[in-house]
Design an enzyme around this catalytic site. Sequence first.
Site, PDB file in Angstrom:
ATOM      1  N   ALA A   1      74.946  57.500  10.746  1.00 53.90           N
ATOM      2  CA  ALA A   1      75.162  56.796  12.010  1.00 53.90           C
ATOM      3  C   ALA A   1      74.724  57.695  13.157  1.00 53.90           C
ATOM      4  O   ALA A   1      74.523  58.897  12.969  1.00 53.90           O
ATOM      5  CB  ALA A   1      76.638  56.441  12.159  1.00 53.90           C
ATOM      6  N   LYS A   2      74.557  57.139  14.315  1.00 57.33           N
ATOM      7  CA  LYS A   2      74.245  57.942  15.502  1.00 57.33           C
ATOM      8  C   LYS A   2      74.540  57.107  16.735  1.00 57.33           C
ATOM      9  O   LYS A   2      74.522  55.865  16.669  1.00 57.33           O
ATOM     10  CB  LYS A   2      72.762  58.335  15.504  1.00 57.33           C
TER      11      LYS A   2
END
Length: 414
Positions: free
Chosen positions: A103-104
Amino acid sequence: MSAAAWEAVLARLDDAAELIGLDPDVHRILRNCERTLEVAVPVRMDDGRVEVFTGWRIHHDTTRGPGKGGIRFHPDVDAQEVQALAAGMTFKTAVLDLPFGGAKGGVRCDPTKLSLGELERLTRRYAFEIAPLIGTDRDVPAPDVNTDGRVMAWLLDTIAMTTGQHQSGVVTGKPLALGGTRAHAGATSAGVVVCVRAVLRQLDLPLAGRRVVIQGFGKVGGPLAFLLSSAGMRVVGVSDVGGAVFNEGGLQPSELSAHVAEHGTVAGFPGGDPMDADDVYELPSELFVPAALGGVITPAVAERLAAKVVVEAANGPTAPAAEPILRDRGIVVVPDILANAGGVTASYFEWAQAKQAYPWDDDVVADRLRQRMERAFDDVWGKAAALDVTLRRAAFALALERVAAAIAARGLFP
Ligand code: NAD
């Protein structure tokens, strides 16, 4: 630029898919991000106006565990860059065999132009907007470019205030006062050192007296110079945004740190001779560690790089077009998704301690970090030997195998 980052991730995925004979259905799934949340972040500025920023939180793949990845505040951030970084985290967590997905997050803003109050209001509103995606067992952010423990503390507090629940594991890289881990700060550098030791051992190059050139003297490069020098290596060259210094006999890292603390750059350090930052590539050395920007090892730089080994502390320092040149010149490259994974590994330990509500001793954290990094290095080295490919291609292949195995085990919903 950011479209190029996403294209580069897809190219690596496609290459690894071919290498391991990946199921085409799984390949199609992984060429997309699971979910992309784009949010408007209205902030009351100090002068009374409301400014509206754009932010994202993106999950690439969460089959192996909750999403894991940093949040960056930067004027150039866009959805495709965040997608690329999220996918990078899917691979990085899989190489280390951490129970996380990729994720980011990011907010397009220039934090250098925000007051502390504006930064806090921006962080809290962004945290509120992405709250549906985050949680201890859903997605666990961490600091990234221009964010730090203070930003993580505001995030944790916003979630606690709006849900009434204190979730210590909702973020990592927290301040020590909130259950952060002391070893977190130097964990990336410590992980790089494990890779340096392991690769030099494989190449029969004893550490003592070997020459290292480090590009960047920040949160990663600074401690790294100290650690490698303590391990017996000679730090013969260091560059940063302001210039470079070299000393064939070895630069003194603690004196260099004191100089940087006072002057903001390594340039002008009296314990070495000045040189152009662009010339550090040509300094004869056994090891070059890029610990600054992405994309610095271009094909032209790859042609003149004088080191035998590159250990990538920075994210994406080697341009894809430079890789065959390094390979043909016999320069061994330990790729970023392995070499700089000490930080996310320390984040994993912080999350595990939060879930246990039981802090580990510092030496336990350090020991487990070393063990994890050593195991990951051995896994990648073995895979490279088995497939007869570079360490980078092997790392992606190994990561993809792990992700694909998890997807196969869980099956396709519904
Ligand atoms: P930082 O901002 O603390 O330090 C960056 C350093 O790079 C500074 O010394 C700066 O002067 C130098 N630099 C900037 N432009 C340069 C140029 N043109 N030439 C030479 N040096 C230049 O950043 P950091 O946290 O140390 O991160 C460095 C790299 O490591 C980044 O690529 C980052 O993505 C990566 N990384 C960091 C962590 C972490 O835990 N901080 C974890 C994984 C990867």
